[in-house]
Design a protein around this motif. Structure first.
Motif, PDB file in Angstrom:
ATOM      1  N   SER A  17       2.755 -60.169  16.801  1.00 31.69           N
ATOM      2  CA  SER A  17       3.772 -59.216  16.337  1.00 31.69           C
ATOM      3  C   SER A  17       4.791 -59.891  15.433  1.00 31.69           C
ATOM      4  O   SER A  17       5.230 -59.314  14.435  1.00 31.69           O
ATOM      5  CB  SER A  17       4.486 -58.586  17.536  1.00 31.69           C
ATOM      6  OG  SER A  17       3.575 -57.854  18.315  1.00 31.69           O
TER       7      SER A  17
ATOM      8  N   PRO B  76       4.363 -55.720  13.625  1.00 34.70           N
ATOM      9  CA  PRO B  76       3.869 -54.835  14.688  1.00 34.70           C
ATOM     10  C   PRO B  76       2.803 -53.844  14.233  1.00 34.70           C
ATOM     11  O   PRO B  76       1.945 -53.461  15.024  1.00 34.70           O
ATOM     12  CB  PRO B  76       5.141 -54.108  15.154  1.00 34.70           C
ATOM     13  CG  PRO B  76       6.089 -54.199  14.000  1.00 34.70           C
ATOM     14  CD  PRO B  76       5.790 -55.512  13.340  1.00 34.70           C
TER      15      PRO B  76
ATOM     16  N   SER C   2      -0.789 -53.791  15.908  1.00 32.68           N
ATOM     17  CA  SER C   2      -1.231 -52.582  16.605  1.00 32.68           C
ATOM     18  C   SER C   2      -2.633 -52.173  16.163  1.00 32.68           C
ATOM     19  O   SER C   2      -3.466 -51.742  16.977  1.00 32.68           O
ATOM     20  CB  SER C   2      -0.247 -51.434  16.349  1.00 32.68           C
ATOM     21  OG  SER C   2       1.042 -51.753  16.831  1.00 32.68           O
TER      22      SER C   2
ATOM     23  N   VAL D  47       1.026 -51.062  21.527  1.00 27.96           N
ATOM     24  CA  VAL D  47       1.808 -50.671  20.344  1.00 27.96           C
ATOM     25  C   VAL D  47       3.303 -50.726  20.650  1.00 27.96           C
ATOM     26  O   VAL D  47       4.098 -51.274  19.877  1.00 27.96           O
ATOM     27  CB  VAL D  47       1.407 -49.258  19.871  1.00 27.96           C
ATOM     28  CG1 VAL D  47       2.360 -48.782  18.781  1.00 27.96           C
ATOM     29  CG2 VAL D  47      -0.034 -49.263  19.358  1.00 27.96           C
TER      30      VAL D  47
ATOM     31  N   SER E 174       4.484 -54.294  20.950  1.00 25.86           N
ATOM     32  CA  SER E 174       4.535 -54.960  19.641  1.00 25.86           C
ATOM     33  C   SER E 174       5.844 -54.647  18.918  1.00 25.86           C
ATOM     34  O   SER E 174       6.512 -55.548  18.404  1.00 25.86           O
ATOM     35  CB  SER E 174       3.354 -54.521  18.778  1.00 25.86           C
ATOM     36  OG  SER E 174       2.130 -54.906  19.347  1.00 25.86           O
TER      37      SER E 174
END
Length: 425
Positions: free
Chosen positions: A200, A205, A209, A240, A243
């Motif tokens: 991340s 991110p 993801s 997700v 992140s």
């Protein structure tokens, strides 16, 4: 009567010798890193090497006391020892001394004492006592929660004192719990979170993801019977969210000095000029440490002959960065010797732990090995720039009375517990 007397002196001398070799070699490097004149008064208490020698001499008294106490005492009173240790951590909020931004020391006369170091041994005893209880099943969720609580209480108290390095050490108990039967999914979750955090920060991110989605989808495709679509979706959503949360914490919540350390470690600064400037200013200790280690070459410059060490290029080199002294003055050979000594000590403790007939002794032995390993791995990785800078000393090697005595207690309690196995007829 002869048998009864002699059996009290049967201890694992291999572990003791390895301990003494590490302490002795550590002292030589502390002496080299901290001396400031050609004439050395070994008991000069104004110098770190003088204080360390006194700490070492007092260590032998601690060893005699630890080995003289009945082995059953440590198991019987483990809860009391744990409570006293936790009280000492709480007391820091009222009576603690602030050193370098961390309120982790008690000032006693002209010296300081760091209770967080001793709390590790107390936590190891408490964890061993609880898991070895006949009513405890590590596969039961409520017992897992209670075990985590025993570990998290000191970890949180230390974290509140702004001592992140010592807090991370409590992650060592994860290895112990895994050895005792903690479900494997905890291991998967732990490793996944670390990888997710690094990705991340390094790649952002959004890309992280997407990668997580692809990997989860692939796992679902090849393991259709093990995971449902709902579970896959839940894992992806969690990945997700985590992140983006990690990136948010890094950007807006993390203290500046910790953020800078991660930035340098992962090379998150895109401008190479700015990154190099950060290494020379913010990460000055690390920069000089790396230069000292690389300058030592294969065999080193010789004891007390390191130019960067004698020139004090690495601030407080006798503490967390003591390994850089080894690199410069003893070279690759000296660094290899230190690594070999620690690996042998860890392997010996693990070997003895597996031989224990008592579950309490086995769990405690694994705790000792895990705590030493985390310190050893993080410190050497930090000094060489392989992981972010974290304030963790090299066990029995770096300067400091609290650290030396705490590891002495940690190791010699296990040696005493192991002596019961040796002395059984």
């Amino acid at each position: 009567m002869v048998r009864e007397t002699n059996k009290h002196f049967k201890f694992d001398w291999i572990t003791i010798i390895l301990f003494l070799l590490i302490v002795g070699f550590g002292y030589l490097n502390i002496l080299s890193a901290s001396h400031s004149t050609d004439v050395i008064d070994y008991f000069d208490l104004s110098e770190p090497y003088g204080k360390q020698l006194v700490f070492i001499l007092l260590t032998f008294g601690i060893i005699v006391i630890l080995l003289g106490i009945d082995a059953k005492f440590y198991e019987r009173f483990s809860s009391v020892i744990y409570i006293v240790a936790m009280a000492s951590l709480v007391g820091l909020f009222l009576f603690g001394k602030n050193v370098n931004g961390a309120t982790s020391w008690y000032a006693i006369g002209g010296m300081t004492l760091q209770p967080s170091e001793f709390a590790k041994a107390a936590t190891a005893l408490a964890v061993a006592k609880y898991i070895s209880d006949l009513n405890t099943d590590i596969n039961r969720f409520k017992d897992q929660i209670r075990t985590f609580a025993i570990i998290l209480i000191p970890a949180l108290l230390v974290l509140l004192q702004n001592d992140t390095g010592s807090t991370i050490v409590y992650g060592a108990f994860f290895f112990v719990l895994y050895r005792e039967g903690l479900p494997k999914y905890y291991l998967v979750i732990g490793i996944s979170q670390i990888v997710l955090a690094i990705c991340s920060l390094k790649f952002g991110p959004i890309l992280t993801s997407i990668i997580a989605g692809v990997l989860i989808g692939a796992y679902k495709y090849f393991n259709r019977k093990k995971i449902t679509y709902l579970q896959s979706a839940a894992i992806l959503i969690a990945a997700v969210l985590l992140s983006f949360l990690i990136k948010h914490i890094y950007d807006y919540r993390l203290p500046e000095h910790q953020k800078n350390r991660i930035t340098i470690w992962l090379s998150l600064e895109k401008d190479p000029v700015k990154l190099e400037k950060m290494k020379r200013t913010i990460a000055y200790n690390l920069h000089e440490s790396e230069k000292a280690i690389t300058s030592g070459g294969f065999s080193g410059k010789g004891f007390m002959e390191g130019t960067r060490t004698t020139g004090k290029f690495v601030p407080e080199q006798h503490t967390d960065y003591i390994f850089s002294t080894v690199g410069e003055e003893w070279g690759f050979l000296g660094c290899s010797l230190v690594v070999i000594l620690f690996v042998l000590l860890l392997l010996r403790i693990l070997h003895l732990a597996e031989l224990q007939k008592s579950q309490f002794s086995r769990i405690y032995g694994y705790s000792v090995a895990s705590i030493i390993f985390i310190h050893f791995f993080i410190n050497i990785g930090m000094v060489m720039g392989l992981i972010p800078t974290i304030g963790i000393p090299l066990p029995m090697f770096s300067y400091g009375g609290s650290g030396l005595w705490a590891f002495t207690i940690l190791i010699f309690i296990f040696i005493k517990l192991d002596s019961n196995r040796i002395n059984e007829w």
